[in-house]
Scaffold this active site. Sequence first.
Site, PDB file in Angstrom:
ATOM      1  N   SER A  99       0.922  -1.113  -0.094  1.00 28.47           N
ATOM      2  CA  SER A  99       0.145   0.073  -0.028  1.00 28.47           C
ATOM      3  C   SER A  99       0.887   1.174   0.106  1.00 28.47           C
ATOM      4  CB  SER A  99      -1.008  -0.190   1.240  1.00 28.47           C
ATOM      5  OG  SER A  99      -2.219   0.781   1.114  1.00 28.47           O
ATOM      6  N   LEU A 100       0.691   2.086   1.194  1.00 29.60           N
ATOM      7  CA  LEU A 100       1.692   3.204   0.856  1.00 29.60           C
ATOM      8  C   LEU A 100       2.942   2.873   1.162  1.00 29.60           C
ATOM      9  CD1 LEU A 100       1.471   6.232   3.128  1.00 29.60           C
ATOM     10  CD2 LEU A 100       3.222   4.686   3.804  1.00 29.60           C
TER      11      LEU A 100
END
Length: 257
Positions: A99-100
Amino acid sequence: MSAQAVRADVWLRRYREARPGAVSLLCFPHAGGAANFYLPFFRQLSPMVETIAVQYPGRHDRFAEPPARSISELADGVVAALGDREEGRSGPLVLFGHSLGAVVAFEVARRLERGPLAGPTALIVSACRAPSRLRPRSIHLRDDAGVLAELQRLGGTAGDLLGNEELMRMFLPTVRADYAALAAYTELEPVTQPLACPIMAMAGDCDPVVPVDDALAWAQFTTGGFTSEIFLGGHFYLTSCVDQATESILRMVKTHA
């Protein structure tokens, strides 16, 4: 202990020993995540792989530090920590981000490839749209209930944490800061220079925020070859598919050792 050793120890976590000369797999957590998210990776991959997890500021033993204000700040901190440990590193380096964390890993890879340190032999991105497909999101501007609703929708935060009001008051500022950093990153000019190292994209087939096509668009960000693996599950498919995911990671690591 030298100041350099302290800095590396602040950013990088190792929970198990690896064989001498093993490939290093550097793992970057998601928004609000911490290094211990990757404990299953350590169990599955040690001692064949030297698994290292990044600890961002503002969480766990770094709770007293303010969270990073940008993706660049996170990437610069990790690169500095890698420079501190470079002398003792004997094996290749593969980056993995969820994700991030995939965005941070990508920025670290860009810095390593154009800097004095050895670049990664591969980048593995998980549950993340390609930079060209990122869309501005204002989760960090929501009220507490709105941020909690997003965490519940994604399913990556333990239920006992979501139900503990005191812990959530401590946790939410860090989550907001991470989402703010990602929102600022999406407003920058699109990245045009692809990486030289190969990229593998991993995604869940029913991720509510990362359509498979947007994960596959990472192909345009490498000249070194692209592969993909799609798993059953949502944004946090890793928690239910850890065996299959680590098998895919290990194949990628062995291929590019």
